[in-house]
Design an enzyme around this catalytic site. Structure first.
Site, PDB file in Angstrom:
ATOM      1  N   ASP A 249       0.829  -1.193   0.000  1.00  0.00           N
ATOM      2  CA  ASP A 249       0.000   0.000   0.000  1.00  0.00           C
ATOM      3  C   ASP A 249       0.860   1.239   0.000  1.00  0.00           C
ATOM      4  O   ASP A 249       2.072   1.183  -0.099  1.00  0.00           O
ATOM      5  CB  ASP A 249      -1.022  -0.037   1.140  1.00  0.00           C
ATOM      6  N   LYS A 271      -5.056   2.755  -0.017  1.00  0.00           N
ATOM      7  CA  LYS A 271      -5.211   3.215   1.359  1.00  0.00           C
ATOM      8  C   LYS A 271      -4.645   4.596   1.594  1.00  0.00           C
ATOM      9  O   LYS A 271      -3.927   4.840   2.524  1.00  0.00           O
ATOM     10  CB  LYS A 271      -4.558   2.237   2.353  1.00  0.00           C
ATOM     11  N   ASP A 304       4.983  -1.412  11.347  1.00  0.00           N
ATOM     12  CA  ASP A 304       4.761  -2.733  11.925  1.00  0.00           C
ATOM     13  C   ASP A 304       3.330  -3.168  11.602  1.00  0.00           C
ATOM     14  O   ASP A 304       2.402  -2.369  11.731  1.00  0.00           O
ATOM     15  CB  ASP A 304       4.956  -2.648  13.448  1.00  0.00           C
ATOM     16  N   MET A 384      -1.795   9.079  12.175  1.00  0.00           N
ATOM     17  CA  MET A 384      -2.974   9.461  11.380  1.00  0.00           C
ATOM     18  C   MET A 384      -3.664  10.687  11.965  1.00  0.00           C
ATOM     19  O   MET A 384      -4.881  10.788  11.960  1.00  0.00           O
ATOM     20  CB  MET A 384      -3.989   8.299  11.337  1.00  0.00           C
TER      21      MET A 384
HETATM   22  N1  SAH Z   1       1.585   0.160  10.736  1.00  0.00           N
HETATM   23  C1  SAH Z   1       2.169   1.485  10.613  1.00  0.00           C
HETATM   24  C2  SAH Z   1       1.140   2.559  10.876  1.00  0.00           C
HETATM   25  C3  SAH Z   1      -0.012   2.563   9.932  1.00  0.00           C
HETATM   26  S1  SAH Z   1      -1.108   3.893  10.250  1.00  0.00           S
HETATM   27  C4  SAH Z   1       3.362   1.602  11.553  1.00  0.00           C
HETATM   28  O1  SAH Z   1       3.582   0.740  12.412  1.00  0.00           O
HETATM   29  O2  SAH Z   1       4.109   2.560  11.403  1.00  0.00           O
HETATM   30  C5  SAH Z   1      -0.535   5.118   9.166  1.00  0.00           C
HETATM   31  C6  SAH Z   1       0.100   6.270   9.912  1.00  0.00           C
HETATM   32  O3  SAH Z   1       1.431   5.958  10.291  1.00  0.00           O
HETATM   33  C7  SAH Z   1       0.246   7.516   9.089  1.00  0.00           C
HETATM   34  O4  SAH Z   1      -0.959   8.254   9.057  1.00  0.00           O
HETATM   35  C8  SAH Z   1       1.306   8.280   9.889  1.00  0.00           C
HETATM   36  O5  SAH Z   1       0.759   8.864  11.025  1.00  0.00           O
HETATM   37  C9  SAH Z   1       2.202   7.145  10.343  1.00  0.00           C
HETATM   38  N2  SAH Z   1       3.399   6.970   9.497  1.00  0.00           N
HETATM   39  C10 SAH Z   1       3.730   5.911   8.788  1.00  0.00           C
HETATM   40  N3  SAH Z   1       4.916   6.087   8.170  1.00  0.00           N
HETATM   41  C11 SAH Z   1       5.338   7.303   8.510  1.00  0.00           C
HETATM   42  C12 SAH Z   1       6.487   8.077   8.201  1.00  0.00           C
HETATM   43  N4  SAH Z   1       7.454   7.606   7.408  1.00  0.00           N
HETATM   44  N5  SAH Z   1       6.599   9.314   8.729  1.00  0.00           N
HETATM   45  C13 SAH Z   1       5.636   9.793   9.538  1.00  0.00           C
HETATM   46  N6  SAH Z   1       4.537   9.116   9.865  1.00  0.00           N
HETATM   47  C14 SAH Z   1       4.374   7.878   9.361  1.00  0.00           C
END
Ligand code: SAH
Length: 461
Positions: A249, A271, A304, A384
């Site tokens: 995604d 997504k 993760d 988010m």
């Molecule tokens: N499973 C992911 C999170 C998914 S929810 C994890 O463990 O990181 C998606 C949210 O993750 C985004 O809206 C943002 O808030 C955050 N996110 C993911 N990658 C990011 C990045 N490189 N920099 C800043 N925020 C990030």
């Protein structure tokens, strides 16, 4: 090819080691590991080497070397720093046709020892023919990281099945295909995860099947980390390189996608906020369908898979359909962004706990326990949260968190485009409004943000 590589069976065989210092001890360790019986000759012998001799049921001669020491030996190593002595040992051994190695003197050797990657019974030897030993060692270090430690286990279990598989497939070609299937498929993953019984049952079932039905697929739910491909785990990388098809995604960075097997089929499942290339239920079903076609399916997710990743839902349907799967954790955005922004999430002086919170507020029902979030010694990381940023800050202040509490908003954390904006609960929404901020972003609330100035190391502005 200047040398012919072989693996010698030294178990219980006499090997002569002349020398008793550090180098000799290192050689002794290897010989003992291979089960050799050591004959060590030197005027002075290290304590460790003495121990190795006892364990290997060998013998010690605490005196100068003499030619008769070579008697009954299948191998000789000279590890002394006396050149003339090394030359003599080499000459004596060659007269008796005993393979001889003189440490660091290729000209006196009839064999050389390689750099070794030991995943017994799988052993990999690397040699530069004595020309560039440091290069050979660097190659070894590379291979060490590429070849999972659990390959030893895999080889052990494979050896237990060898006879049965040989009997089952009399044709060499179909036997090879079967082995490839086993060693690259779910059975191998089970073995490496230590689920030996399940692996054995799997192979048993596969053997009972007609060969044409050997097509059970599997799913890898893998955390791809926050963006920087160097933050992938070794296991993630291994599975990315063996998958037949990948569902990814928007959060998975291009740099990470680059590392997926070149010829794997790629399916974008979207997504973006308010843009779903594919509904969650369809993704879940697609994983099942692809695995049922016998494919090795990689479900690659940002960060993760079990942190705001809906990973749990995706594997639920797999479990119901009896499809083998495994989950590989990834570095979650909070850890990646915090590290690359120089903001420790906990700190003895500032925060005793940290909380990962979803900032995706549903209208009228924020669902967050604001009073708990107001605790000043707790760091908050909002995922988010960009759209709800203003409302979140106002609610925190309304529930007692100081308006001056520092806030860091991190955009595209850990990537080359990472940007960090610093303000406080009162002002961050305004700062974000005048900066052109793009997803993905998260923000960190708490006194630990004060450390950003002194600890930042990654290119940020
Ligand atoms: N499973 C992911 C999170 C998914 S929810 C994890 O463990 O990181 C998606 C949210 O993750 C985004 O809206 C943002 O808030 C955050 N996110 C993911 N990658 C990011 C990045 N490189 N920099 C800043 N925020 C990030």
């Amino acid at each position: 090819m200047d040398y012919f590589p072989v693996f010698l069976d030294l178990k219980k065989r006499r090997c002569l080691l002349v020398g008793g210092g550090d180098v000799a001890t290192r050689k002794g360790r290897l010989l003992a590991k291979a089960g050799a019986s050591l004959r060590v000759v030197a005027p002075e012998i290290s304590t460790e080497l003495r121990g190795l001799v006892i364990v290997s049921k060998g013998e010690i001669f605490e005196r100068e070397y003499q030619a008769s020491d070579l008697q009954d030996c299948v191998l000789a190593i000279a590890a002394t720093d006396i050149e003339s002595l090394n030359e003599k040992i080499s000459a004596d051994a060659q007269t008796l046709h005993i393979p001889v190695n003189v440490v660091d003197s290729p000209a006196l050797c009839t064999y050389i020892t390689p750099a070794i990657i030991d995943r017994s019974p799988l052993v990999i030897a690397v040699s530069s023919g004595g020309e560039a030993p440091v290069l050979a060692r660097l190659v070894r270090a590379k291979l060490e990281t590429l070849i999972p430690a659990s390959y030893g286990k895999l080889a052990q279990i494979a050896s237990q099945w060898r006879e049965r598989i040989k009997t089952r497939f009399d044709n060499g070609d179909s036997r090879r295909k079967f082995w490839e299937k086993i060693l690259q498929g779910p059975a191998a993953e089970l073995m490496m995860n230590g689920q030996e019984d399940a692996a054995n049952k799997f192979i048993d079932d596969e053997l009972a099947n007609d060969q044409s039905q050997l097509t059970k697929g599997e799913v890898y739910l893998v955390g791809g980390g926050p963006g920087d491909p160097e933050l992938l785990t070794l296991r993630a990388l291994r599975l990315m390189q063996q998958a037949d098809v990948v569902l990814y995604d928007r959060l998975v960075s291009d740099a990470v996608m680059e590392l997926v097997r070149r010829d794997a089929e790629r399916i974008y499942v979207g997504k973006r906020r308010n843009e779903h290339a594919m509904e969650q239920e369809n993704i879940n079903q697609l994983l099942v369908d692809l695995a049922k076609q016998g494919k090795r399916v990689l479900r690659l997710k940002g960060g993760d898979p079990f942190i705001f990743g809906r990973g749990g839902e995706e594997i639920e349907l797999l479990a119901q359909n009896d499809i083998p799967f495994q989950v590989v954790p990834g570095i979650t955005a909070a850890s990646g962004c915090a590290a690359y922004a120089g903001i420790p999430l906990t700190h003895r002086d500032y925060a005793q706990s940290v909380r990962f919170v979803t900032g995706h507020l549903k209208s009228d029902d924020t669902n967050l326990s604001w009073p708990e979030l107001a605790n000043p010694t707790q760091t908050l990381v909002f995922y988010m949260g960009l759209v709800g940023l203003k409302e979140i800050c106002e609610s925190l202040i309304a529930h007692g968190r100081a308006a001056t509490t520092p806030v860091a908003l991190i955009e595209k954390g850990t990537t080359q485009d990472q940007r960090v904006l610093i303000a406080d609960l009162n002002t961050i929404a305004g700062v974000v409004a005048v900066n052109d901020v793009h997803a993905p972003t998260l923000f960190i609330v708490g006194d630990v943000v004060k450390l950003h100035d002194s600890l930042k190391w990654f290119k940020t502005n």
